[in-house]
Scaffold this active site. Sequence first.
Site, mmCIF file in Angstrom:
data_model
loop_
_atom_site.group_PDB
_atom_site.id
_atom_site.type_symbol
_atom_site.label_atom_id
_atom_site.label_comp_id
_atom_site.label_asym_id
_atom_site.label_seq_id
_atom_site.Cartn_x
_atom_site.Cartn_y
_atom_site.Cartn_z
ATOM 1 N N ASN A 1 8.400 -5.976 -1.602
ATOM 2 C CA ASN A 1 7.997 -4.718 -0.509
ATOM 3 C C ASN A 1 7.273 -4.343 0.078
ATOM 4 O OD1 ASN A 1 8.019 -2.416 1.309
ATOM 5 N ND2 ASN A 1 9.207 -0.863 -0.371
ATOM 6 N N ALA B 1 3.746 -1.213 4.201
ATOM 7 C CA ALA B 1 2.795 -1.714 6.479
ATOM 8 C C ALA B 1 2.695 -2.342 6.305
ATOM 9 C CB ALA B 1 1.902 0.025 6.037
ATOM 10 N N GLU C 1 12.686 -9.419 0.727
ATOM 11 C CA GLU C 1 12.180 -8.392 0.893
ATOM 12 C C GLU C 1 13.181 -6.736 0.724
ATOM 13 O OE1 GLU C 1 11.186 -8.983 5.111
ATOM 14 O OE2 GLU C 1 10.537 -7.373 5.154
ATOM 15 N N PRO D 1 1.450 -1.507 0.299
ATOM 16 C CA PRO D 1 -0.230 -0.090 0.204
ATOM 17 C C PRO D 1 1.165 1.184 -0.465
ATOM 18 C CG PRO D 1 -0.106 -1.023 2.614
ATOM 19 C CD PRO D 1 0.604 -2.476 0.923
ATOM 20 N N HIS E 1 12.719 -3.854 1.514
ATOM 21 C CA HIS E 1 11.693 -1.595 1.755
ATOM 22 C C HIS E 1 12.951 -0.655 1.086
ATOM 23 C CE1 HIS E 1 9.878 -4.231 4.485
ATOM 24 N NE2 HIS E 1 10.538 -4.504 4.957
HETATM 25 O O1 CA2 Z 1 10.527 1.673 3.383
HETATM 26 C C1 CA2 Z 1 9.809 0.733 2.952
HETATM 27 O O2 CA2 Z 1 10.086 0.168 1.837
HETATM 28 C C2 CA2 Z 1 8.724 0.578 3.458
HETATM 29 O O3 CA2 Z 1 7.986 -0.113 3.191
HETATM 30 C C3 CA2 Z 1 8.129 1.567 2.861
HETATM 31 C C4 CA2 Z 1 6.034 1.521 3.933
HETATM 32 C C5 CA2 Z 1 6.399 1.576 5.638
HETATM 33 O O4 CA2 Z 1 5.122 1.662 5.455
HETATM 34 C C6 CA2 Z 1 7.585 0.623 5.679
HETATM 35 O O5 CA2 Z 1 7.733 0.479 6.710
HETATM 36 C C7 CA2 Z 1 8.798 0.403 4.798
HETATM 37 C C8 CA2 Z 1 5.089 2.794 2.959
HETATM 38 C C9 CA2 Z 1 5.327 2.952 1.665
HETATM 39 C C10 CA2 Z 1 4.340 3.796 1.669
HETATM 40 O O6 CA2 Z 1 4.824 4.622 0.172
HETATM 41 C C11 CA2 Z 1 4.819 6.391 0.059
HETATM 42 C C12 CA2 Z 1 5.520 6.315 -1.733
HETATM 43 C C13 CA2 Z 1 5.582 7.508 -1.556
HETATM 44 C C14 CA2 Z 1 4.887 8.728 -1.183
HETATM 45 C C15 CA2 Z 1 4.346 8.446 0.306
HETATM 46 C C16 CA2 Z 1 4.232 6.989 0.520
#
Ligand code: CA2
Length: 145
Positions: A75, A78, A99, A11, A101
């Site tokens: 990835n 959340a 995986e 997401p 991140h």
């Molecule tokens: O660091 C990562 O790749 C995460 O998986 C990104 C997730 C976060 O919940 C994880 O803890 C770490 C959030 C993805 C949100 O993606 C966005 C991208 C651009 C702008 C806003 C949100």
Amino acid sequence: MSSTIYILNGPNLNLLGKREPEIYGHDTLADVETSCAAVGAPLGLSVKLLQSNHEGELVDWIHEARTQGAGIIINPAAYSHTSVAILDALNTFEGPVLEVHISNIHKREAFRHHSYVSARAEGVIAGFGVEGYALAMRRMGTLLG
Ligand code: CA2
């Protein structure tokens, strides 16, 4: 014939490159697909990059990869920190799982430090920005080689 690597994204990652560049950078998922395809081509790997804001859809794509994918790079965003359903689905997949991140989840809030998916992944990359996806593709070449 090339093997397909599923690159699954959870997401809000549809906003990659469009919001919060200070955390996630300026590249989009389309850029990620291009760089992963470039790494994969000489390794005989093609990519199928997908993104969903819905847990069940990610589970369905993991099931699809059971018959059509050689490996999964995921990835879960959340859902990393919440989803037993995604872990259970990955446990039905027989190939390698990596995986990724984009940010370093260990440098962020405590609730991001644990990922259910890490219990299944052969490896975890965190904090390398979107380059982490291309690094995971390279590793896929080694694991499937
Ligand atoms: O660091 C990562 O790749 C995460 O998986 C990104 C997730 C976060 O919940 C994880 O803890 C770490 C959030 C993805 C949100 O993606 C966005 C991208 C651009 C702008 C806003 C949100």
